[in-house]
Design an enzyme around this catalytic site. Structure first.
Site, PDB file in Angstrom:
ATOM      1  N   PHE A 105       0.861  -1.184   0.000  1.00  0.00           N
ATOM      2  CA  PHE A 105       0.000   0.000   0.000  1.00  0.00           C
ATOM      3  C   PHE A 105       0.893   1.228   0.000  1.00  0.00           C
ATOM      4  CE2 PHE A 105      -2.236   3.580   1.737  1.00  0.00           C
ATOM      5  CZ  PHE A 105      -3.420   3.554   1.026  1.00  0.00           C
TER       6      PHE A 105
ATOM      7  N   ASP B  21       9.309   2.999   1.858  1.00  0.00           N
ATOM      8  CA  ASP B  21       8.115   3.769   2.197  1.00  0.00           C
ATOM      9  C   ASP B  21       7.864   3.553   3.688  1.00  0.00           C
ATOM     10  OD1 ASP B  21       5.634   4.810   2.716  1.00  0.00           O
ATOM     11  OD2 ASP B  21       4.640   3.935   0.963  1.00  0.00           O
TER      12      ASP B  21
ATOM     13  N   LYS C 280       2.433  10.857   7.590  1.00  0.00           N
ATOM     14  CA  LYS C 280       1.644  10.522   8.774  1.00  0.00           C
ATOM     15  C   LYS C 280       2.168  11.200  10.050  1.00  0.00           C
ATOM     16  CE  LYS C 280      -0.990   6.787   6.940  1.00  0.00           C
ATOM     17  NZ  LYS C 280      -0.677   5.701   6.044  1.00  0.00           N
TER      18      LYS C 280
HETATM   19  C1  LIG Z   1      -0.865   5.877   4.557  1.00  0.00           C
HETATM   20  C2  LIG Z   1       0.198   5.414   3.657  1.00  0.00           C
HETATM   21  C3  LIG Z   1       0.451   6.048   2.426  1.00  0.00           C
HETATM   22  C4  LIG Z   1      -0.413   7.156   1.894  1.00  0.00           C
HETATM   23  O1  LIG Z   1      -0.443   8.284   2.715  1.00  0.00           O
HETATM   24  P1  LIG Z   1      -1.610   9.372   2.528  1.00  0.00           P
HETATM   25  O2  LIG Z   1      -1.240  10.488   3.450  1.00  0.00           O
HETATM   26  O3  LIG Z   1      -2.895   8.700   2.934  1.00  0.00           O
HETATM   27  O4  LIG Z   1      -1.627   9.764   1.100  1.00  0.00           O
HETATM   28  C5  LIG Z   1       1.509   5.584   1.677  1.00  0.00           C
HETATM   29  N1  LIG Z   1       2.289   4.577   2.087  1.00  0.00           N
HETATM   30  C6  LIG Z   1       2.074   3.934   3.255  1.00  0.00           C
HETATM   31  C7  LIG Z   1       2.994   2.828   3.672  1.00  0.00           C
HETATM   32  C8  LIG Z   1       1.013   4.319   4.069  1.00  0.00           C
HETATM   33  O5  LIG Z   1       0.774   3.666   5.217  1.00  0.00           O
END
Ligand SMILES: *Cc1c(COP(=O)(O)O)cnc(C)c1O
Length: 405
Positions: free
Chosen positions: A138, A223, A252
């Site tokens: 994700f 990520d 986040k």
């Molecule tokens: C939440 C998340 C995203 C996307 O972040 P948004 O602020 O919702 O666009 C991308 N990568 C990972 C691993 C995430 O947990």
């Protein structure tokens, strides 16, 4: 009927399926609904609220900064951006950063950076750069990012998608080696898959993948939007294996639970591919966000939140391992990033979350079968004991309901 919920049902796009609770206040570990009921937050807005709700230092800082300077765009410099990026680079060991707002924007930034690096530095022929991602990943919701996903629902109805992405099984180092070609720009990976269900790869995987990338002149991009900044018990989840990524994506918790703040960080020779006009964001790196981001990083270090996450996460996991219930198939996690896999033969994660909510504990299922427990990193033993007791009771209730039916 609940009017706030009705209004959302009428006016808000139905792209989420929220639990039926209307929150009006948050402080520390707790949230309150519009009827005065108090909840322990074990979700932290998908790990965006690692510092706890309305952290006093962040509230004070926002009040000062908001009255001073907020948005100037990057058409000009501000006194806030440099110190924020300097601190982020210092802490992560990377050279330069490009500030954005949301996680998806920072992932898009990483995709652009590694592609341009492939063409201008590595010498990949025009429009042939490939990015390798993992099954179950994700990385966000934009068109390019869902093109990397193998989750059918993320793509269904949204095509066509840009090419240039390949998938390998998460955790399979041989599959990664086979997938690398002379045109591979980068391998983009979550050190632990969050939305995929708190999936932890085999020990040594990240280290081996980073080494493979180095051998083949492929950028290793982590990520860490969800796993970063203390969530898994270290500042970065990559630190568990001593891996230093070539590119790193944060978001986040970087906004301290107050604002959307994200960034892509990289080695200097990668970041250097960007020239004026290549890429940008009206709000990215604005003074308010930069001030919040710097304070969020400082709090993280000064309150030792990664170490707290490691200690309390180990305690939570040990307590959960004590629960005996046919509903639990597996408990897994690192730090305060824990998933409880519910056996679909015996119950649903959604039903567990709804029952927990009635008892004043907020969590959210991911991928239908996993109950995620990811509280703010300031949680202590007493609150964990209480949460585990609620979970134990809920599993007992659901288990005996099943026996009776
Ligand atoms: C939440 C998340 C995203 C996307 O972040 P948004 O602020 O919702 O666009 C991308 N990568 C990972 C691993 C995430 O947990």
């Amino acid at each position: 009927m609940h009017s706030a919920i009705d209004l959302e049902a009428q006016y808000c796009a139905g792209n989420y399926h929220p639990l039926p609770v209307v929150l009006i206040r948050g402080e520390g570990l707790y949230l309150w609904d519009d009827r005065g009921k108090k909840y322990l937050d074990m979700m932290s807005a998908y790990s965006a609220v690692s510092h706890g709700h309305a952290h006093p230092r962040l509230v004070k800082l926002v009040q000062e900064q908001v009255a001073t300077l907020n948005i100037v765009s990057r058409a000009f410099h501000s006194d806030r951006l440099g110190p924020f990026l300097e601190r982020a680079c210092e802490l992560t060991g990377l050279d330069m950063a490009l500030p954005m707002n949301t996680g998806a924007e920072a992932v898009e930034t990483a995709i652009k950076a590694v592609r341009k690096w492939a063409y201008t530095v590595k010498g990949v022929p025009e429009d042939r750069a490939e990015i390798i991602a993992c099954t179950g990943n994700f990385h966000g919701r934009t068109i390019a990012i869902v093109a990397m996903s193998d989750e059918p629902q993320y793509q269904a109805g949204f095509g066509p998608f840009p090419p240039g992405f390949a998938l390998v099984d998460y955790g399979d180092i041989d599959a990664l080696e086979r997938a690398i070609t002379p045109n591979t720009a980068a391998f983009v990976v979550e050190p632990i898959q969050g939305e995929g269900g708190i999936v932890i790869p085999p020990a040594g995987y990240l280290k081996a993948a980073a080494e493979l990338c180095r051998q083949h002149n492929v950028l290793f991009v982590a990520d860490e939007i969800q796993t970063g900044l203390g969530r898994t018990g270290r500042l970065l989840a990559c630190d568990h294996e001593g891996v230093k990524p070539d590119g790193l994506i944060l978001g986040k918790a970087l906004g301290g639970g107050v604002l959307p703040v994200s960034m892509f960080l990289a080695r200097r020779d990668v970041m250097r591919v960007f020239t004026p006009g290549d890429h940008g964001s009206t709000f990215g790196g604005n003074p308010l966000a930069a001030a919040v981001g710097l304070e969020a990083l400082n709090i993280l270090v000064e309150e030792d939140l990664p170490a707290k996450s490691a200690a309390m996460g180990a305690y939570l996991k040990a307590e959960l391992d004590e629960i005996e219930s046919p509903l639990i198939r597996e408990v897994r996690g690192k730090g305060l990033f824990v998933g409880i896999e519910i056996d679909p033969e015996h119950g649903s994660a959604r039903a567990v979350c709804e029952a927990l909510m009635k008892r004043g504990l907020l969590s959210k299922e991911t991928h239908e079968t996993v109950v995620r427990l990811a509280p703010p990193l300031i949680i202590g033993k007493a609150e964990i004991d209480w949460a585990v007791r609620q979970l134990r009771d809920v599993l007992e209730d659901l288990g005996s309901m099943q026996l009776a039916s």
